[in-house]
Write a protein that holds these residues in place. Structure first.
Motif, PDB file in Angstrom:
ATOM      1  N   ASP A 114      -7.238  46.495   7.422  1.00  0.00           N
ATOM      2  CA  ASP A 114      -6.662  46.887   8.877  1.00  0.00           C
ATOM      3  C   ASP A 114      -5.175  46.996   8.776  1.00  0.00           C
ATOM      4  N   LYS A 115      -4.971  47.833   9.409  1.00  0.00           N
ATOM      5  CA  LYS A 115      -3.583  48.395   9.673  1.00  0.00           C
ATOM      6  C   LYS A 115      -2.582  46.928  10.081  1.00  0.00           C
ATOM      7  N   PRO A 116      -3.034  46.106  11.083  1.00  0.00           N
ATOM      8  CA  PRO A 116      -2.365  44.980  11.257  1.00  0.00           C
ATOM      9  C   PRO A 116      -1.805  43.975  10.242  1.00  0.00           C
ATOM     10  N   ILE A 117      -2.806  43.809   9.545  1.00  0.00           N
ATOM     11  CA  ILE A 117      -2.656  43.067   8.043  1.00  0.00           C
ATOM     12  C   ILE A 117      -1.799  43.855   7.130  1.00  0.00           C
ATOM     13  N   GLN A 118      -1.689  45.190   7.153  1.00  0.00           N
ATOM     14  CA  GLN A 118      -0.904  45.925   6.255  1.00  0.00           C
ATOM     15  C   GLN A 118       0.498  45.640   6.949  1.00  0.00           C
ATOM     16  N   GLN A 119       0.665  45.921   8.255  1.00  0.00           N
ATOM     17  CA  GLN A 119       2.030  45.693   8.580  1.00  0.00           C
ATOM     18  C   GLN A 119       2.503  44.281   8.483  1.00  0.00           C
ATOM     19  N   LEU A 120       1.571  43.462   8.398  1.00  0.00           N
ATOM     20  CA  LEU A 120       2.279  42.169   8.370  1.00  0.00           C
ATOM     21  C   LEU A 120       2.816  41.831   6.952  1.00  0.00           C
ATOM     22  N   LYS A 121       2.335  42.403   5.814  1.00  0.00           N
ATOM     23  CA  LYS A 121       2.720  42.510   4.484  1.00  0.00           C
ATOM     24  C   LYS A 121       4.099  43.358   4.292  1.00  0.00           C
ATOM     25  N   THR A 122       4.043  44.516   4.999  1.00  0.00           N
ATOM     26  CA  THR A 122       5.044  45.178   5.169  1.00  0.00           C
ATOM     27  C   THR A 122       6.534  44.633   5.687  1.00  0.00           C
ATOM     28  N   ALA A 123       6.038  43.803   6.997  1.00  0.00           N
ATOM     29  CA  ALA A 123       7.178  42.991   7.854  1.00  0.00           C
ATOM     30  C   ALA A 123       7.812  41.845   6.811  1.00  0.00           C
ATOM     31  N   THR A 124       6.774  41.388   6.159  1.00  0.00           N
ATOM     32  CA  THR A 124       7.277  39.887   5.320  1.00  0.00           C
ATOM     33  C   THR A 124       8.025  40.525   4.183  1.00  0.00           C
ATOM     34  N   ALA A 154       1.251  34.714   4.666  1.00  0.00           N
ATOM     35  CA  ALA A 154       1.919  35.987   4.268  1.00  0.00           C
ATOM     36  C   ALA A 154       3.587  35.555   3.890  1.00  0.00           C
ATOM     37  N   VAL A 155       3.892  34.770   4.836  1.00  0.00           N
ATOM     38  CA  VAL A 155       5.303  34.119   4.601  1.00  0.00           C
ATOM     39  C   VAL A 155       5.658  33.552   3.527  1.00  0.00           C
ATOM     40  N   LEU A 156       4.691  32.479   3.386  1.00  0.00           N
ATOM     41  CA  LEU A 156       4.805  31.492   2.201  1.00  0.00           C
ATOM     42  C   LEU A 156       4.489  32.236   0.895  1.00  0.00           C
ATOM     43  N   VAL A 167      10.501  28.607   6.125  1.00  0.00           N
ATOM     44  CA  VAL A 167       9.589  28.478   7.382  1.00  0.00           C
ATOM     45  C   VAL A 167      10.153  27.466   8.147  1.00  0.00           C
ATOM     46  N   HIS A 168      10.278  27.560   9.528  1.00  0.00           N
ATOM     47  CA  HIS A 168      10.192  26.379  10.480  1.00  0.00           C
ATOM     48  C   HIS A 168       8.795  26.333  11.241  1.00  0.00           C
ATOM     49  N   LEU A 169       8.141  25.451  11.007  1.00  0.00           N
ATOM     50  CA  LEU A 169       6.526  25.168  11.722  1.00  0.00           C
ATOM     51  C   LEU A 169       6.572  24.885  12.966  1.00  0.00           C
ATOM     52  N   VAL A 170       5.985  25.131  13.893  1.00  0.00           N
ATOM     53  CA  VAL A 170       5.636  24.583  15.134  1.00  0.00           C
ATOM     54  C   VAL A 170       4.222  24.129  15.044  1.00  0.00           C
ATOM     55  N   VAL A 171       3.926  22.815  14.997  1.00  0.00           N
ATOM     56  CA  VAL A 171       2.655  22.153  15.078  1.00  0.00           C
ATOM     57  C   VAL A 171       1.994  21.773  16.436  1.00  0.00           C
ATOM     58  N   ALA A 172       1.022  22.328  16.768  1.00  0.00           N
ATOM     59  CA  ALA A 172       0.512  22.058  18.135  1.00  0.00           C
ATOM     60  C   ALA A 172      -0.742  20.856  18.073  1.00  0.00           C
TER      61      ALA A 172
END
Length: 337
Positions: free
Chosen positions: A19-29, A54-56, A62-67
């Motif tokens: 799926d393109k959104p996942i491909q774009q995620l990898k391109t962006a990282t 993907a970031v890891l 990473v700065h994580l925001v925990v909900a």
């Protein structure tokens, strides 16, 4: 700290690296790895989990925001990573608002037009100067995952399967498997060409781990049980139907057959109706009674004395080779081609 954020709306239940959104995620990282930045992100839902994985994998800070109610300890365990930079907020809504407000640059990847994240960005006109659309693909439409299908003619081998066996059928899974970490699940999404938790993959995992994991879904007191049916596979086609309410098949023709007498020695009991609900009883008769269900309390281990007598069923003949990587016993295909 120069923070940026990658943004997804809630993703469909069945996605893959195709799926393109996942491909774009990898391109962006890959791009952001070359920049001197920190990613402001979160975890606990598939869209955030995929971004975090993907970031890891890229090695970006990473700065994580925990909900809440999630904890930093839980996320650290799920992603095999010690997070030293994080904030804790009261809710998912507060988390999304915190990320969109505090990131110096926002990189939308795939956002629903009137979705929660889109509204957070557009509500404040000052956000427009912080939005970078170079990786955006919000016009992308996810394709049908193929979870729904009709079976063709049964194979001759299925017609000849014995009647003295009990059968455990599996199906494609929405989300992570029991006992699996979020990072492992998202890693498979990022690196797959089709939704990674289909019924064949689930069956393969069972055989590789030699355990059928119990489930407490719809069981009294959520007691985990392993379920079987005594219906012969040749007479079970009606069980392999689409559940519109769950958006998945009821069961699929991917399963394991084990001799009934052996399972009885391991504690298998025929489900009884009309009695006080328990792990092996149900209070009322219902439309599932024709499944002739048997249950074992808890997980079921596929020990050597069991696997010697097992029969494995897959849907298609060409899938037999995949199962042979994990199992060297009898394997038959449900369909003839």
């Amino acid at each position: 700290m120069n923070c940026v954020s990658l943004l997804f709306s809630h993703l469909p239940k069945q996605i893959s690296g195709r799926d393109k959104p996942i491909q774009q995620l990898k391109t962006a990282t890959a791009f952001l790895k070359t920049q001197n930045i920190t990613i402001l992100t979160s975890a606990g839902q598939t869209h955030w989990d995929c971004i975090l994985s993907a970031v890891l994998d890229s090695g970006i800070p990473v700065h994580l925001v925990v909900a809440k109610p999630m904890t930093i300890e839980e996320i650290s365990a799920q992603f095999s990573y010690e997070f030293n930079s994080y904030n804790i907020v009261e809710s998912w809504e507060a988390r999304d608002k915190f990320i969109c407000s505090n990131a110096g640059c926002l990189y939308p990847l795939w956002l629903r037009r009137n979705g929660h994240i889109s509204q957070l960005i557009t509500k404040n006109s000052s956000n427009s100067s912080r939005v970078d659309l170079r990786f955006a693909c919000s016009s992308y439409r996810f394709v049908d995952s193929g979870l729904k299908y009709l079976l063709s003619d049964l194979s001759a081998e299925v017609e000849l399967l014995p009647d003295n066996y009990l059968w455990h059928w599996t199906r494609g899974k929405h989300g992570i498997w029991a006992g699996e970490t979020r990072r492992n699940y998202c890693s498979d999404i990022l690196n797959s060409n089709s939704p990674p938790r289909d019924a064949l993959a689930t069956l393969t995992r069972i055989l590789r781990e030699k355990i059928i994991r119990a489930s407490g879904l719809k069981i009294a007191s959520n007691t985990p049980v392993t379920a079987f049916t005594e219906n012969n596979p040749a007479d079970s086609k009606a069980m392999f139907t689409w559940r519109k309410d769950r958006q998945q098949m009821n069961f699929e023709p991917y399963g394991i057959g084990i001799e009934k007498e052996y399972l009885k020695t391991k504690g298998a009991k025929l489900l009884q109706y009309g009695t006080t609900p328990d792990w092996n009883t149900m209070k009322f008769d219902n439309r599932w009674k024709n499944e002739n269900e048997w249950r074992i309390h808890g997980d079921f281990l596929l020990e050597d004395d069991c696997t010697d007598k097992m029969i494995v069923v897959v849907r298609k003949p060409h899938e037999i080779a995949k199962i042979q990587e994990s199992f060297n016993g009898k394997i038959v295909s449900y369909e003839n081609k």
